[in-house]
Design a protein around this motif. Sequence first.
Motif, short mmCIF file in Angstrom:
data_model
loop_
_atom_site.label_atom_id
_atom_site.label_comp_id
_atom_site.label_asym_id
_atom_site.label_seq_id
_atom_site.Cartn_x
_atom_site.Cartn_y
_atom_site.Cartn_z
N ILE A 164 0.81 -1.22 0.00
CA ILE A 164 0.00 0.00 0.00
C ILE A 164 0.85 1.27 0.00
N GLY A 165 2.16 1.14 -0.09
CA GLY A 165 3.00 2.34 -0.12
C GLY A 165 4.41 2.06 0.34
N GLY A 166 5.11 3.13 0.64
CA GLY A 166 6.50 3.02 1.06
C GLY A 166 7.43 3.30 -0.09
N LYS A 167 8.71 3.30 0.21
CA LYS A 167 9.74 3.52 -0.81
C LYS A 167 10.57 2.24 -0.91
N PHE A 168 10.49 1.56 -2.05
CA PHE A 168 11.13 0.27 -2.19
C PHE A 168 12.65 0.38 -2.08
N GLY A 169 13.23 -0.53 -1.32
CA GLY A 169 14.67 -0.66 -1.19
C GLY A 169 14.99 -1.94 -0.45
N LEU A 170 15.94 -2.70 -0.95
CA LEU A 170 16.28 -3.99 -0.34
C LEU A 170 17.24 -3.84 0.83
N SER A 171 17.09 -4.72 1.81
CA SER A 171 18.04 -4.78 2.92
C SER A 171 19.31 -5.47 2.42
N SER A 172 20.36 -5.44 3.23
CA SER A 172 21.63 -6.08 2.86
C SER A 172 21.53 -7.60 2.84
N GLU A 173 20.45 -8.16 3.39
CA GLU A 173 20.26 -9.61 3.40
C GLU A 173 19.86 -10.15 2.03
N HIS A 174 19.49 -9.24 1.11
CA HIS A 174 18.97 -9.66 -0.18
C HIS A 174 19.70 -8.93 -1.31
N SER A 175 19.77 -9.59 -2.48
CA SER A 175 20.52 -9.03 -3.60
C SER A 175 19.66 -8.62 -4.78
N ASP A 176 18.40 -9.02 -4.82
CA ASP A 176 17.55 -8.71 -5.97
C ASP A 176 16.09 -8.86 -5.57
N ALA A 177 15.23 -8.29 -6.37
CA ALA A 177 13.78 -8.41 -6.14
C ALA A 177 13.07 -8.35 -7.48
N LYS A 178 11.94 -9.05 -7.56
CA LYS A 178 11.13 -9.04 -8.77
C LYS A 178 9.67 -9.19 -8.40
N TRP A 179 8.82 -8.48 -9.13
CA TRP A 179 7.37 -8.67 -9.06
C TRP A 179 7.03 -9.63 -10.18
N VAL A 180 6.43 -10.76 -9.86
CA VAL A 180 6.20 -11.81 -10.86
C VAL A 180 4.78 -12.35 -10.79
N THR A 181 4.34 -12.94 -11.89
CA THR A 181 3.06 -13.63 -11.89
C THR A 181 3.21 -14.93 -11.12
N TYR A 182 2.09 -15.56 -10.85
CA TYR A 182 2.10 -16.84 -10.14
C TYR A 182 2.95 -17.87 -10.90
N ASP A 183 2.70 -18.03 -12.19
CA ASP A 183 3.44 -19.01 -12.98
C ASP A 183 4.93 -18.68 -13.04
N GLU A 184 5.25 -17.39 -13.16
CA GLU A 184 6.66 -16.99 -13.15
C GLU A 184 7.31 -17.34 -11.81
#
Length: 149
Positions: free
Chosen positions: A105-125
């Motif tokens: 519902i909001g916020g400013k996206f940014g990953l923590s140091s525990e993670h290297s990548d992020a993706k929004w994907v469909t269920y099948d993806e």
Amino acid sequence: MENNPKERPRVLLVNRCIVLDDKGKILLIRRASDDPHYPDLWECPGGKLDQGQDLNQAREREVLEETGLLVKLIHPLVYVDSYVVGEVKYAGLPYVCLFGIAKSIGGKFGLSSEHSDAKWVTYDEALSFELTMEVRKAIIVLKDYLNLK
């Protein structure tokens, strides 16, 4: 033994959140390659609970800490997975992973140091990614709850 709120319980309790965007896509985040537990595998935001934490507030906090996103829970507790931890830091402890579903519902996206990548994907993806075993099972079991578009 004194009750220390920072002390972990004798059960490894993990709280994860399947985060959906307004198009019904699922947020997956990739664990850092130097993480000793599931390096480079994809998962949903979440983490270990401390003793006495409220499950829903902890889930929202973990999503915010790991991604910068604010979420609203749709289904607070809809799936549980468990097993005994193998040869890692918490070897021999029961591992219980709780899953909920939320909308971003909001916020400013940014990953923590525990993670290297992020993706929004469909269920099948999502199912084509190298997911942690508990996240793969949860996504499969919760398909009907995800309100996919």
